[in-house]
Design an enzyme around this catalytic site. Structure first.
Site, PDB file in Angstrom:
ATOM      1  N   SER A  16      -2.404  28.200 -34.945  1.00  0.00           N
ATOM      2  CA  SER A  16      -2.985  27.007 -34.011  1.00  0.00           C
ATOM      3  C   SER A  16      -4.178  27.089 -33.854  1.00  0.00           C
ATOM      4  O   SER A  16      -4.690  25.952 -33.307  1.00  0.00           O
ATOM      5  CB  SER A  16      -2.036  27.105 -32.727  1.00  0.00           C
TER       6      SER A  16
ATOM      7  N   LYS B 185      -5.757  24.017 -35.248  1.00  0.00           N
ATOM      8  CA  LYS B 185      -5.854  22.614 -34.366  1.00  0.00           C
ATOM      9  C   LYS B 185      -7.186  22.236 -34.019  1.00  0.00           C
ATOM     10  O   LYS B 185      -7.600  20.988 -33.744  1.00  0.00           O
ATOM     11  CB  LYS B 185      -5.034  22.889 -33.133  1.00  0.00           C
TER      12      LYS B 185
ATOM     13  N   TYR C 195       1.120  19.864 -41.707  1.00  0.00           N
ATOM     14  CA  TYR C 195       1.043  20.691 -40.749  1.00  0.00           C
ATOM     15  C   TYR C 195       0.980  22.150 -41.014  1.00  0.00           C
ATOM     16  O   TYR C 195       0.197  22.784 -40.453  1.00  0.00           O
ATOM     17  CB  TYR C 195       1.793  19.975 -39.431  1.00  0.00           C
TER      18      TYR C 195
ATOM     19  N   TYR D   5      -2.062  26.909 -23.913  1.00  0.00           N
ATOM     20  CA  TYR D   5      -0.677  26.178 -23.535  1.00  0.00           C
ATOM     21  C   TYR D   5      -0.528  26.594 -21.954  1.00  0.00           C
ATOM     22  O   TYR D   5      -1.317  26.323 -21.460  1.00  0.00           O
ATOM     23  CB  TYR D   5       0.350  27.001 -24.302  1.00  0.00           C
TER      24      TYR D   5
ATOM     25  N   VAL E 278      -0.339  32.012 -33.085  1.00  0.00           N
ATOM     26  CA  VAL E 278       0.719  32.938 -33.149  1.00  0.00           C
ATOM     27  C   VAL E 278       0.644  34.043 -34.223  1.00  0.00           C
ATOM     28  O   VAL E 278       1.367  34.873 -34.045  1.00  0.00           O
ATOM     29  CB  VAL E 278       2.402  32.154 -33.119  1.00  0.00           C
TER      30      VAL E 278
HETATM   31  N1  GLN Z   1       2.759  27.170 -36.851  1.00  0.00           N
HETATM   32  C1  GLN Z   1       2.983  27.261 -35.342  1.00  0.00           C
HETATM   33  C2  GLN Z   1       4.173  26.359 -34.990  1.00  0.00           C
HETATM   34  O1  GLN Z   1       3.996  25.175 -35.244  1.00  0.00           O
HETATM   35  C3  GLN Z   1       1.663  27.323 -34.782  1.00  0.00           C
HETATM   36  C4  GLN Z   1       2.038  27.633 -33.396  1.00  0.00           C
HETATM   37  C5  GLN Z   1       0.864  28.642 -32.459  1.00  0.00           C
HETATM   38  O2  GLN Z   1       0.145  29.119 -33.181  1.00  0.00           O
HETATM   39  N2  GLN Z   1       0.951  28.613 -31.420  1.00  0.00           N
HETATM   40  O3  GLN Z   1       5.148  26.899 -34.300  1.00  0.00           O
END
Ligand code: GLN
Length: 304
Positions: A63, A66, A188, A240, A258
């Site tokens: 993420s 992003k 994505y 988050y 993650v």
């Molecule tokens: N690719 C992961 C997902 O879509 C990214 C989530 C994350 O890094 N928090 O669940």
């Protein structure tokens, strides 16, 4: 400030937390990563680099990507973007569906999965060769042409990506995805699969710490005000339902993934990246948060 010594001391100080948490296992390829790793790197706006531990080991940025897709979307769409995604903290998990249903397909912010899936759709509209173009942008930011996607991680996630598929379907139902769902999700997942080292990430985040210099990388241009606002969204939404806690403990704008990585910036001074695969219940790196908490506490440097 003797950052090299400070990072060395931090590495020692966090060893007692080395077994806490567990790596993301809903993405099979990430479950196979050796969790016994820790890296950290500071890159200052004067151009000095301070690596520590596994700072040169590439990992899945997930993420953290992003932030890069938001930067690209804002450069293409400006404030129009905010018609399709809000900029409020969600207080819910990164992959939550509940809010999205209640709020009729407008994601709370660009840093939860729903928001970033909309960003992927926006990028597909603007980029001629989305996969190549996005990678070139990230490589330009980090100054490293060897950075690449890991297609194995992307397809491993896509094969089990039921929740993200549900999010994409709900977005499509509310007309907040223009492209084909399969195509949007594929892009994505690929963006999430980019692999970078802590030192790559610290360098790539430096332009967000450095308002004075124009932001212009491979044709993606942002004004100083847009960069400042991306930082504001990192501060409020980067972690988050742990964004408040991260603000409280660390006091820097940042973004987690993650894969166990976290990138953060100390405006006008440095960007820092830290990585350790074991995550807490909110999906954020246990040692990563601890290390950054110690960094801003020891140095007494934070935005507050
Ligand atoms: N690719 C992961 C997902 O879509 C990214 C989530 C994350 O890094 N928090 O669940």
């Amino acid at each position: 400030m003797n950052y090299q010594q400070i990072l060395k001391d931090i590495h020692q100080a966090i060893l007692p937390y080395a077994q806490e948490g567990k790596q993301a296992d809903y993405i099979p390829a990430l479950a196979r990563v050796n969790p016994e790793q820790f890296g950290m790197c500071i890159h200052t706006i004067q151009g000095r680099t301070f690596p520590e531990g596994d700072a040169f080991v590439p990992f899945s940025i997930q993420s953290i990507s992003k932030v890069f897709s938001l930067a690209a979307c804002l450069s293409f769409e400006g404030d129009e973007l905010w018609r399709r995604v809000s900029k409020e903290p969600s207080g819910t998990a990164f992959n939550s569906l509940i809010q999205l249903e209640v709020e009729k397909g407008i994601p709370r912010n660009p840093f939860i999965n729903a928001g970033a899936i909309v960003l992927a759709d926006v990028l597909l509209k603007h980029l001629k060769h989305p996969e190549d173009d996005f990678l070139r942008f990230v490589r330009a930011l980090a100054g490293n042409n060897r950075i690449d996607y890991n297609p194995e991680v992307a397809s491993s996630e896509q094969a089990c990506g039921y929740l993200n598929a549900a999010i994409a379907n709900l977005l499509k139902y509310h007309h907040n995805i223009e492209g084909e769902i399969e195509r949007v999700l594929h892009f994505y997942f690929l963006m999430c699969s980019v692999e970078m080292t802590c030192c790559d990430l610290a360098r790539a985040f430096l332009p967000f710490a450095n308002h004075q210099k124009p932001f212009d990388f491979d044709g993606i241009r942002l004004t100083a005000s847009q960069v400042k606002r991306i930082n504001a969204i990192m501060q409020t939404c980067g972690f988050y339902d742990e964004a408040g806690e991260f603000s409280y403990l660390v006091g820097l704008p940042g973004k987690s993934g993650v894969g166990g990585g976290i990138a953060a910036i100390y405006p006008k001074r440095y960007a820092v990246a830290v990585w350790s695969p074991r995550l807490n219940a909110k999906g954020n790196s246990v040692m990563g948060i601890k290390a950054l908490e110690l960094l801003t506490t020891e140095t007494q440097e934070s935005i507050f």
